[in-house]
Each structure stands twice: as C-alpha cells, then as structure tokens.
Design a protein around this motif. Sequence first.
Motif, PDB file in Angstrom:
ATOM      1  N   HIS A 151     -60.951 -53.353 -17.701  1.00 50.62           N
ATOM      2  CA  HIS A 151     -59.629 -53.845 -18.090  1.00 50.62           C
ATOM      3  C   HIS A 151     -58.550 -52.969 -17.471  1.00 50.62           C
ATOM      4  O   HIS A 151     -58.648 -51.748 -17.496  1.00 50.62           O
ATOM      5  N   GLU A 152     -57.509 -53.630 -16.944  1.00 50.60           N
ATOM      6  CA  GLU A 152     -56.361 -52.882 -16.423  1.00 50.60           C
ATOM      7  C   GLU A 152     -55.490 -52.431 -17.585  1.00 50.60           C
ATOM      8  O   GLU A 152     -55.178 -53.212 -18.483  1.00 50.60           O
ATOM      9  N   LEU A 153     -55.072 -51.159 -17.528  1.00 54.56           N
ATOM     10  CA  LEU A 153     -54.183 -50.577 -18.528  1.00 54.56           C
ATOM     11  C   LEU A 153     -52.924 -50.129 -17.830  1.00 54.56           C
ATOM     12  O   LEU A 153     -52.989 -49.517 -16.749  1.00 54.56           O
ATOM     13  N   TYR A 154     -51.783 -50.401 -18.444  1.00 52.02           N
ATOM     14  CA  TYR A 154     -50.501 -50.008 -17.880  1.00 52.02           C
ATOM     15  C   TYR A 154     -49.692 -49.248 -18.930  1.00 52.02           C
ATOM     16  O   TYR A 154     -49.591 -49.685 -20.074  1.00 52.02           O
ATOM     17  N   VAL A 178     -45.590 -46.895 -24.233  1.00 51.70           N
ATOM     18  CA  VAL A 178     -46.574 -47.788 -24.839  1.00 51.70           C
ATOM     19  C   VAL A 178     -47.633 -48.101 -23.789  1.00 51.70           C
ATOM     20  O   VAL A 178     -47.400 -47.975 -22.588  1.00 51.70           O
ATOM     21  N   LEU A 179     -48.795 -48.519 -24.267  1.00 56.74           N
ATOM     22  CA  LEU A 179     -49.904 -48.870 -23.388  1.00 56.74           C
ATOM     23  C   LEU A 179     -50.138 -50.368 -23.499  1.00 56.74           C
ATOM     24  O   LEU A 179     -50.251 -50.903 -24.604  1.00 56.74           O
ATOM     25  N   HIS A 180     -50.196 -51.038 -22.349  1.00 53.58           N
ATOM     26  CA  HIS A 180     -50.364 -52.492 -22.304  1.00 53.58           C
ATOM     27  C   HIS A 180     -51.694 -52.819 -21.647  1.00 53.58           C
ATOM     28  O   HIS A 180     -51.997 -52.318 -20.562  1.00 53.58           O
ATOM     29  N   VAL A 181     -52.478 -53.666 -22.313  1.00 55.61           N
ATOM     30  CA  VAL A 181     -53.752 -54.150 -21.771  1.00 55.61           C
ATOM     31  C   VAL A 181     -53.642 -55.669 -21.710  1.00 55.61           C
ATOM     32  O   VAL A 181     -53.984 -56.376 -22.665  1.00 55.61           O
ATOM     33  N   PRO A 182     -53.128 -56.197 -20.580  1.00 55.84           N
ATOM     34  CA  PRO A 182     -52.861 -57.636 -20.499  1.00 55.84           C
ATOM     35  C   PRO A 182     -54.076 -58.521 -20.787  1.00 55.84           C
ATOM     36  O   PRO A 182     -53.946 -59.541 -21.480  1.00 55.84           O
ATOM     37  N   LEU A 228     -52.896 -57.060 -25.615  1.00 52.30           N
ATOM     38  CA  LEU A 228     -52.748 -55.928 -26.512  1.00 52.30           C
ATOM     39  C   LEU A 228     -51.682 -54.951 -26.037  1.00 52.30           C
ATOM     40  O   LEU A 228     -51.594 -54.645 -24.852  1.00 52.30           O
ATOM     41  N   VAL A 229     -50.891 -54.451 -26.986  1.00 51.47           N
ATOM     42  CA  VAL A 229     -49.993 -53.326 -26.746  1.00 51.47           C
ATOM     43  C   VAL A 229     -50.298 -52.274 -27.810  1.00 51.47           C
ATOM     44  O   VAL A 229     -50.297 -52.573 -29.008  1.00 51.47           O
ATOM     45  N   VAL A 230     -50.585 -51.076 -27.355  1.00 48.29           N
ATOM     46  CA  VAL A 230     -50.687 -49.930 -28.250  1.00 48.29           C
ATOM     47  C   VAL A 230     -49.284 -49.340 -28.254  1.00 48.29           C
ATOM     48  O   VAL A 230     -48.847 -48.748 -27.268  1.00 48.29           O
ATOM     49  N   ALA A 231     -48.568 -49.560 -29.358  1.00 46.92           N
ATOM     50  CA  ALA A 231     -47.123 -49.362 -29.384  1.00 46.92           C
ATOM     51  C   ALA A 231     -46.686 -47.970 -29.820  1.00 46.92           C
ATOM     52  O   ALA A 231     -45.481 -47.698 -29.866  1.00 46.92           O
ATOM     53  N   GLY A 232     -47.608 -47.111 -30.146  1.00 44.92           N
ATOM     54  CA  GLY A 232     -47.235 -45.748 -30.506  1.00 44.92           C
ATOM     55  C   GLY A 232     -46.201 -45.711 -31.604  1.00 44.92           C
ATOM     56  O   GLY A 232     -46.338 -46.361 -32.638  1.00 44.92           O
ATOM     57  N   GLU A 288     -41.656 -56.394 -26.938  1.00 48.04           N
ATOM     58  CA  GLU A 288     -41.656 -57.839 -27.145  1.00 48.04           C
ATOM     59  C   GLU A 288     -41.762 -58.597 -25.821  1.00 48.04           C
ATOM     60  O   GLU A 288     -42.430 -59.637 -25.733  1.00 48.04           O
ATOM     61  N   ALA A 289     -41.137 -58.062 -24.775  1.00 47.41           N
ATOM     62  CA  ALA A 289     -41.161 -58.707 -23.452  1.00 47.41           C
ATOM     63  C   ALA A 289     -42.577 -58.763 -22.870  1.00 47.41           C
ATOM     64  O   ALA A 289     -42.856 -59.602 -22.009  1.00 47.41           O
ATOM     65  N   LEU A 290     -43.458 -57.908 -23.331  1.00 51.53           N
ATOM     66  CA  LEU A 290     -44.849 -57.925 -22.865  1.00 51.53           C
ATOM     67  C   LEU A 290     -45.632 -59.077 -23.496  1.00 51.53           C
ATOM     68  O   LEU A 290     -46.746 -59.367 -23.087  1.00 51.53           O
ATOM     69  N   ARG A 291     -45.051 -59.727 -24.512  1.00 54.08           N
ATOM     70  CA  ARG A 291     -45.622 -60.882 -25.193  1.00 54.08           C
ATOM     71  C   ARG A 291     -47.045 -60.628 -25.698  1.00 54.08           C
ATOM     72  O   ARG A 291     -47.960 -61.411 -25.434  1.00 54.08           O
ATOM     73  N   PRO A 292     -47.219 -59.539 -26.460  1.00 54.94           N
ATOM     74  CA  PRO A 292     -48.566 -59.220 -26.930  1.00 54.94           C
ATOM     75  C   PRO A 292     -49.025 -60.136 -28.063  1.00 54.94           C
ATOM     76  O   PRO A 292     -48.213 -60.646 -28.845  1.00 54.94           O
ATOM     77  N   GLY A 293     -50.321 -60.329 -28.142  1.00 50.85           N
ATOM     78  CA  GLY A 293     -50.934 -61.042 -29.260  1.00 50.85           C
ATOM     79  C   GLY A 293     -51.361 -60.077 -30.350  1.00 50.85           C
ATOM     80  O   GLY A 293     -51.555 -60.469 -31.499  1.00 50.85           O
ATOM     81  N   PHE A 294     -51.517 -58.806 -29.972  1.00 47.99           N
ATOM     82  CA  PHE A 294     -51.902 -57.748 -30.898  1.00 47.99           C
ATOM     83  C   PHE A 294     -51.041 -56.528 -30.611  1.00 47.99           C
ATOM     84  O   PHE A 294     -50.844 -56.176 -29.446  1.00 47.99           O
ATOM     85  N   VAL A 295     -50.549 -55.900 -31.661  1.00 44.97           N
ATOM     86  CA  VAL A 295     -49.717 -54.708 -31.520  1.00 44.97           C
ATOM     87  C   VAL A 295     -50.271 -53.642 -32.461  1.00 44.97           C
ATOM     88  O   VAL A 295     -50.282 -53.825 -33.681  1.00 44.97           O
ATOM     89  N   VAL A 296     -50.728 -52.548 -31.874  1.00 42.56           N
ATOM     90  CA  VAL A 296     -51.275 -51.447 -32.665  1.00 42.56           C
ATOM     91  C   VAL A 296     -50.203 -50.375 -32.797  1.00 42.56           C
ATOM     92  O   VAL A 296     -49.704 -49.851 -31.806  1.00 42.56           O
TER      93      VAL A 296
END
Length: 150
Positions: free
Chosen positions: A18-21, A35-39, A43-47, A77-85
């Motif tokens: 998986h690519e992580l950004y 924040v860490l984004h896993v498209p 998923l966004v790990v939002a810290g 929000e602009a990353l349009r995540p389905g899950f936010v940790v």
Amino acid sequence: MTVHGSVFPAGGLMLDGHELYAHEVGHSDTDDTSVLHVPALDLVVAGDVVYNNVHQFVGEVRDGGLDAWHRALDAVEALRPGFVVASHKDVRRPDLPSDIGETRRYLDAAAEVLDRSADATSFFHGLKRRYPDRVNPWAIWLSARRLFES
C-alpha cells in the motif's frame, strides 16, 4: 518532508503493498501537524488534527490557532477518507470521517465558551456542560490554564 525528526519520502512509500503519503497540515492542537494517508485503504491517520469523542486541547486557539486548525481539518476532509483514526480517541467508538465535523463543532463551541468566560474555572465548567460525555475532561482544564495564564 520531515515527520517527527525522520524524513518521509515526498513521493510516499510502500508498506505491505500500500502507498502511504504524509501530508503536512499545519497547526492543530499544536504546531507542525502531519497526517498519514493510505488511499487504497480509504484511510487517514489524523494524529492530533481530529479527535474522537475526547475533550480537545484548545489551549492554542487564540491568535489564529482556531482558524489554522480549521484549515488542517479542511486538508484532512479534502482527502475524502472513509476511515479516520484519531490519536485522541474513545476506544469504544469506530474511526469514522464524521469525527472531522465533530472536531470542528467542538472547536466552534470552545470558541463560544471562551468568549463568554472570565477565567479558567468558568471556561472549564462551560465546556464541560456543553460536552458532558466526552472522555478526558483534564484536557479542558489544561486548555483553560493555558488560555487564562497570567
């Protein structure tokens, strides 16, 4: 990009296929938040940007901190995540993108309470009344002490 003292590759990195950004989003409850984004996982790990049913540390909302935190939420929000940790999380609750909006509403409520508060004690009680069921009321007191330091 440097994240907590380590260099994160600008083009992201691969982990288990998986690519992580990493995204720098600016100020949230403190400076230089990322924040860490896993498209592929939606998923966004939002810290520290997004809180999940936990009283937020709002001790730095004065002098543009509130607006900056709203911009950080916009970036997530602009990353349009389905899950936010969230880092600050009520473990009984799922990791939903609706926590972005809940974090926003808490910030706005904290700003309203701050405008009406004469001291740390009134701020603490005012915000606790608005959110009686959130976890960790200690964060309100820490915020109040910071906002009303002499």
